[in-house]
Design a protein around this motif. Structure first.
Motif, short mmCIF file in Angstrom:
data_model
loop_
_atom_site.label_atom_id
_atom_site.label_comp_id
_atom_site.label_asym_id
_atom_site.label_seq_id
_atom_site.Cartn_x
_atom_site.Cartn_y
_atom_site.Cartn_z
N VAL A 50 36.88 68.75 39.40
CA VAL A 50 35.55 69.01 40.25
C VAL A 50 34.62 68.16 39.77
O VAL A 50 34.35 67.51 38.73
CB VAL A 50 35.04 70.53 39.99
CG1 VAL A 50 36.24 71.51 40.34
CG2 VAL A 50 34.90 70.55 38.56
N LYS A 51 33.56 67.97 40.81
CA LYS A 51 32.19 66.97 40.45
C LYS A 51 31.07 67.84 39.58
O LYS A 51 30.61 67.42 38.67
CB LYS A 51 31.80 66.78 41.80
CG LYS A 51 32.74 65.53 42.58
CD LYS A 51 32.20 65.06 43.83
CE LYS A 51 32.89 64.12 44.57
NZ LYS A 51 33.65 63.31 44.03
N LYS A 94 40.87 67.69 46.48
CA LYS A 94 41.74 67.42 45.19
C LYS A 94 43.00 68.46 45.18
O LYS A 94 43.90 68.03 44.39
CB LYS A 94 40.90 67.37 43.73
CG LYS A 94 39.58 66.47 44.01
CD LYS A 94 39.99 64.97 43.64
CE LYS A 94 38.78 64.10 43.69
NZ LYS A 94 37.52 64.19 44.26
N PHE A 95 42.78 69.28 45.63
CA PHE A 95 43.71 70.55 45.28
C PHE A 95 43.47 71.60 46.35
O PHE A 95 42.31 71.77 46.75
CB PHE A 95 43.54 71.00 43.87
CG PHE A 95 44.90 71.62 43.42
CD1 PHE A 95 45.68 71.00 42.38
CD2 PHE A 95 45.37 72.96 44.08
CE1 PHE A 95 46.94 71.16 42.08
CE2 PHE A 95 46.53 73.35 43.41
CZ PHE A 95 47.36 72.82 42.49
N ASP A 139 31.20 78.63 37.43
CA ASP A 139 30.57 80.08 37.84
C ASP A 139 31.20 80.47 39.26
O ASP A 139 31.62 81.70 39.34
CB ASP A 139 29.11 79.75 38.34
CG ASP A 139 28.29 80.82 38.78
OD1 ASP A 139 28.15 81.97 37.98
OD2 ASP A 139 27.81 80.98 39.91
N PHE A 140 31.78 79.73 39.97
CA PHE A 140 32.25 80.13 41.48
C PHE A 140 33.45 80.64 41.03
O PHE A 140 33.99 81.88 41.66
CB PHE A 140 32.42 78.76 42.35
CG PHE A 140 33.38 79.09 43.33
CD1 PHE A 140 32.75 79.22 44.61
CD2 PHE A 140 34.53 78.92 43.36
CE1 PHE A 140 33.53 79.37 45.77
CE2 PHE A 140 35.58 78.83 44.53
CZ PHE A 140 35.06 79.32 45.66
N PRO A 153 32.40 74.63 45.23
CA PRO A 153 31.30 73.88 45.50
C PRO A 153 31.52 72.26 45.67
O PRO A 153 30.79 71.51 46.21
CB PRO A 153 30.68 73.72 44.03
CG PRO A 153 31.04 75.16 43.51
CD PRO A 153 32.53 75.36 43.93
N ASP A 154 32.75 71.78 45.56
CA ASP A 154 33.43 70.59 45.94
C ASP A 154 33.78 70.46 47.08
O ASP A 154 34.34 69.44 47.61
CB ASP A 154 34.39 70.02 44.93
CG ASP A 154 33.46 69.62 43.73
OD1 ASP A 154 32.88 68.61 43.81
OD2 ASP A 154 34.14 69.95 42.46
N GLY A 155 34.06 71.53 47.92
CA GLY A 155 34.90 71.53 49.34
C GLY A 155 36.28 71.80 49.07
O GLY A 155 36.98 71.59 50.07
N ASN A 156 36.74 72.08 47.97
CA ASN A 156 38.12 72.12 47.93
C ASN A 156 38.42 73.72 48.43
O ASN A 156 37.60 74.48 48.55
CB ASN A 156 38.47 72.33 46.17
CG ASN A 156 38.43 71.09 45.70
OD1 ASN A 156 39.08 69.97 45.98
ND2 ASN A 156 37.44 71.10 44.66
N VAL A 157 39.54 73.65 49.20
CA VAL A 157 40.33 74.61 49.83
C VAL A 157 40.88 75.93 49.02
O VAL A 157 41.57 75.65 48.29
CB VAL A 157 41.17 74.51 51.08
CG1 VAL A 157 41.44 75.74 51.80
CG2 VAL A 157 40.28 73.23 51.80
#
Length: 162
Positions: free
Chosen positions: A45-46, A101-102, A53-54, A144-148
Motif C-alpha cells: 500500500v501507498k 497490487k492484489f 484504518d480501512f 485507499p490505494d484502489g485495491n479490490v
C-alpha cells in the motif's frame, strides 16, 4: 526466558503453540510440510495509516501486530494478512503488478447484511451487489490505494432485484 505475556504474543505472531516455543528442541529451520506451512498474504500500500484504518474497519478487528511504519498484520482463521508500506520496501520490485497490487476475496454467510455493514462504514467506493452468473453474487469495495476487495457469499435477491 520471556514472561508469560511475551510467550503468548510470540505464539500468536508465529502461529505456533506456546508449548512449542517453550519445549521444542528440534531444528529451528526445518523444511515446512503441508501441516506446518501456514497461509499468508500481503498487500502493498501507498498510504499505510489510511490502509490500516480501512482494514481494521472492514475486518472488524484491531491490527494484530505492527512493525514500526513498515508492516501491519491481521491474524484470523489461520491466515495472516499483512499490509506492507510501499515506502519502506527498498530493493523490492513491484513494477509489474500494475495499479492493483492484489485482489482480496472474502466469503461471508450473509452477503446482504455484510453489504449493508460495509456501506455504512463509508470506508471506500463500494459497488452494488453484482450477479455475473448463476448462484454467484458479490460486491467490491476499494481500499485507499484502489485495491479490490471482492466480498461474496450467500445471497437471496429481493423480488425485482434481478
Amino acid at each position: 526466558m520471556p514472561d508469560t505475556e511475551k510467550i503468548v504474543q510470540l505464539s500468536r505472531l508465529f502461529g505456533v503453540a506456546t508449548d512449542w516455543l517453550l519445549l521444542y528442541e528440534g531444528p529451528m529451520l526445518a523444511k515446512p510440510n503441508r501441516q506446518s506451512l501456514r497461509f499468508g498474504m500481503y498487500l502493498i500500500v501507498k498510504d499505510f495509516s489510511k490502509s490500516v484504518d480501512f482494514y481494521e474497519k472492514l475486518l472488524s478487528m484491531r491490527v494484530s501486530t505492527v512493525g514500526a511504519n513498515r508492516f501491519a498484520q491481521f491474524f484470523f482463521d489461520g491466515i495472516c494478512m499483512s499490509i506492507m508500506n510501499e515506502a519502506h520496501l527498498p530493493g523490492h520490485d513491484y513494477s509489474g503488478c500494475g495499479d492493483h497490487k492484489f485482489a482480496l476475496n472474502f466469503w461471508i454467510a450473509d452477503l446482504a447484511t455484510e453489504y449493508e455493514r460495509v456501506k455504512s462504514l463509508n470506508i471506500g467506493r463500494t459497488t452494488e451487489i453484482i450477479h455475473p452468473h448463476s448462484n454467484y453474487y458479490f460486491f467490491n469495495v476499494y481500499d485507499p490505494d484502489g485495491n479490490v476487495i471482492e466480498i461474496t457469499g450467500h445471497y437471496e435477491p429481493i423480488e425485482g432485484d434481478e
